[in-house]
Scaffold this active site. Structure first.
Site, PDB file in Angstrom:
ATOM      1  N   THR A  17       1.386  -2.219 -10.989  1.00  0.00           N
ATOM      2  CA  THR A  17       0.600  -1.073 -11.470  1.00  0.00           C
ATOM      3  C   THR A  17       1.231   0.220 -10.987  1.00  0.00           C
ATOM      4  OG1 THR A  17      -0.857  -1.354  -9.534  1.00  0.00           O
ATOM      5  CG2 THR A  17      -1.609  -2.276 -11.663  1.00  0.00           C
ATOM      6  N   CYS A  32      -3.700  -6.085 -10.775  1.00  0.00           N
ATOM      7  CA  CYS A  32      -2.451  -6.323 -10.044  1.00  0.00           C
ATOM      8  C   CYS A  32      -1.405  -6.727 -11.077  1.00  0.00           C
ATOM      9  CB  CYS A  32      -2.655  -7.426  -9.006  1.00  0.00           C
ATOM     10  SG  CYS A  32      -1.171  -7.774  -8.030  1.00  0.00           S
ATOM     11  N   ASN A  56      -6.403  -8.165  -2.139  1.00  0.00           N
ATOM     12  CA  ASN A  56      -5.328  -7.623  -1.306  1.00  0.00           C
ATOM     13  C   ASN A  56      -5.270  -8.391   0.005  1.00  0.00           C
ATOM     14  OD1 ASN A  56      -4.414  -5.394  -2.964  1.00  0.00           O
ATOM     15  ND2 ASN A  56      -6.334  -4.350  -2.445  1.00  0.00           N
ATOM     16  N   ASN A 112      -3.275   3.738  -3.976  1.00  0.00           N
ATOM     17  CA  ASN A 112      -1.896   3.236  -3.861  1.00  0.00           C
ATOM     18  C   ASN A 112      -0.981   4.450  -3.999  1.00  0.00           C
ATOM     19  OD1 ASN A 112      -2.475   0.180  -4.106  1.00  0.00           O
ATOM     20  ND2 ASN A 112      -3.567   1.066  -5.852  1.00  0.00           N
ATOM     21  N   CYS A 161       5.322  -3.060  -6.703  1.00  0.00           N
ATOM     22  CA  CYS A 161       3.929  -2.888  -7.118  1.00  0.00           C
ATOM     23  C   CYS A 161       3.955  -2.676  -8.630  1.00  0.00           C
ATOM     24  CB  CYS A 161       3.313  -1.682  -6.405  1.00  0.00           C
ATOM     25  SG  CYS A 161       1.619  -1.296  -6.898  1.00  0.00           S
TER      26      CYS A 161
HETATM   27  N1  LIG Z   1      -3.075  -2.913  -3.832  1.00  0.00           N
HETATM   28  C1  LIG Z   1      -3.540  -2.648  -5.209  1.00  0.00           C
HETATM   29  C2  LIG Z   1      -3.673  -3.973  -5.985  1.00  0.00           C
HETATM   30  C3  LIG Z   1      -2.346  -4.690  -6.138  1.00  0.00           C
HETATM   31  C4  LIG Z   1      -1.380  -3.856  -6.930  1.00  0.00           C
HETATM   32  C5  LIG Z   1       0.051  -4.358  -6.972  1.00  0.00           C
HETATM   33  N2  LIG Z   1       0.381  -5.498  -6.144  1.00  0.00           N
HETATM   34  C6  LIG Z   1       0.480  -4.595  -8.400  1.00  0.00           C
HETATM   35  O1  LIG Z   1       1.388  -5.404  -8.642  1.00  0.00           O
HETATM   36  O2  LIG Z   1      -0.077  -3.903  -9.282  1.00  0.00           O
HETATM   37  C7  LIG Z   1      -4.900  -1.962  -5.183  1.00  0.00           C
HETATM   38  O3  LIG Z   1      -5.654  -2.155  -4.215  1.00  0.00           O
HETATM   39  O4  LIG Z   1      -5.210  -1.284  -6.181  1.00  0.00           O
END
Ligand SMILES: N[C@H](CCC[C@H](N)C(=O)O)C(=O)O
Length: 258
Positions: free
Chosen positions: A202, A70, A61, A173, A200
């Site tokens: 996920t 991610c 991150n 998140n 995002c």
């Molecule tokens: N910030 C998220 C990871 C990146 C998730 C997001 N950028 C995606 O596309 O899934 C975490 O710490 O779990």
């Protein structure tokens, strides 16, 4: 460190810097790379590691913390592996949440098989003194999904929303969702370790699963998920896996000594 190459890209404007394996990712270097004024700028950094005959996504991150997974990042990573490293689709890529399979369709949209989601208990999230019930969904990383009347209800999202630290000891998140139509939602997200982002992956999967359960649906359906940076399609397959589909583009490459 001496100069090294990087690539920059995004998936629905969730943007990442990709660096080679030899670049040691201290939290300080990650923060410098992600700095949108003094650095290259990004929501995160991906280090391209080759181990045991397979590529591995070492994701960080923008605050320098690591995450298990991610969804937009691995889709961009697959685009990089295909275009720059010559890796053919379909491909299997390692992550801290295990090996993911990625494909690319005729329109150039990249799909990642995110595996089986875990829908856990109800929880509560809050912003500026307001609170909402939220659904705890585990996509390999932790999510809290709250349905609101208007996405503006989430306020500025400059700070992490209030959440139950007992439920989320490693942080969370938080997604805020409104309905746009049948199997069609729109969301904003405050990401653990990156703040509010334009998308995002996920999170879109967590939102779809929470919405489908709330709609009395389940595996065997698909939702359109609108994010500030574009649109993703999330499919919950009949064998209970979640597929995330959307654009993933490389926009620049260069060298840096950050
Ligand atoms: N910030 C998220 C990871 C990146 C998730 C997001 N950028 C995606 O596309 O899934 C975490 O710490 O779990």
């Amino acid at each position: 460190m001496a100069e090294y190459s990087f690539h920059k890209g995004h998936g629905t404007e969730n943007d990442f810097v990709i660096v080679p394996a030899e670049v040691e990712l201290s939290p300080e270097r990650v923060r410098a790379l992600c700095d949108r004024r003094a650095g290259i700028g990004g929501d995160g950094v991906i280090r391209a590691v080759r181990e045991d005959g397979r590529w591995f996504m070492d994701y960080r991150n923008s605050d320098g913390s690591t995450s298990e997974m991610c969804g937009n990042g691995i889709r961009l990573f697959a685009r990089y592996l295909h275009e720059v490293e010559g890796e053919p689709f379909p491909m299997d890529v390692g992550s801290r949440d295990g090996v993911k399979t990625l494909t690319c369709d005729d329109e150039g949209l990249v799909t990642v098989d995110m595996g089986v989601p875990r829908v856990l208990d109800q929880t509560v999230v809050g912003v500026d003194g307001r609170s909402w019930p939220a659904t705890h969904v585990d996509m390999g990383n932790p999510h809290a999904v709250a349905f609101v009347d208007d996405l503006a209800d989430a306020g500025t999202l400059l700070d992490p929303p209030d959440h139950d630290a007992g439920t989320y000891p490693e942080g969370v998140n938080v997604e805020f969702v409104v309905r746009r139509g049948e199997r069609h939602v729109a969301m904003r997200v405050h990401e653990r370790g990156s703040g509010e982002t334009r998308s995002c992956g996920t999170g879109a999967c967590a939102v779809m699963v929470a919405a489908a359960v709330a709609d009395g649906l389940g595996p065997g359906t698909a939702y359109r998920v609108d994010v500030p940076g574009g649109t993703l399609t999330v499919t919950w397959t009949t064998d209970e896996r979640v597929l995330l589909t959307g654009p993933a583009v490389i926009v620049a490459r260069g060298t840096t000594s950050l």
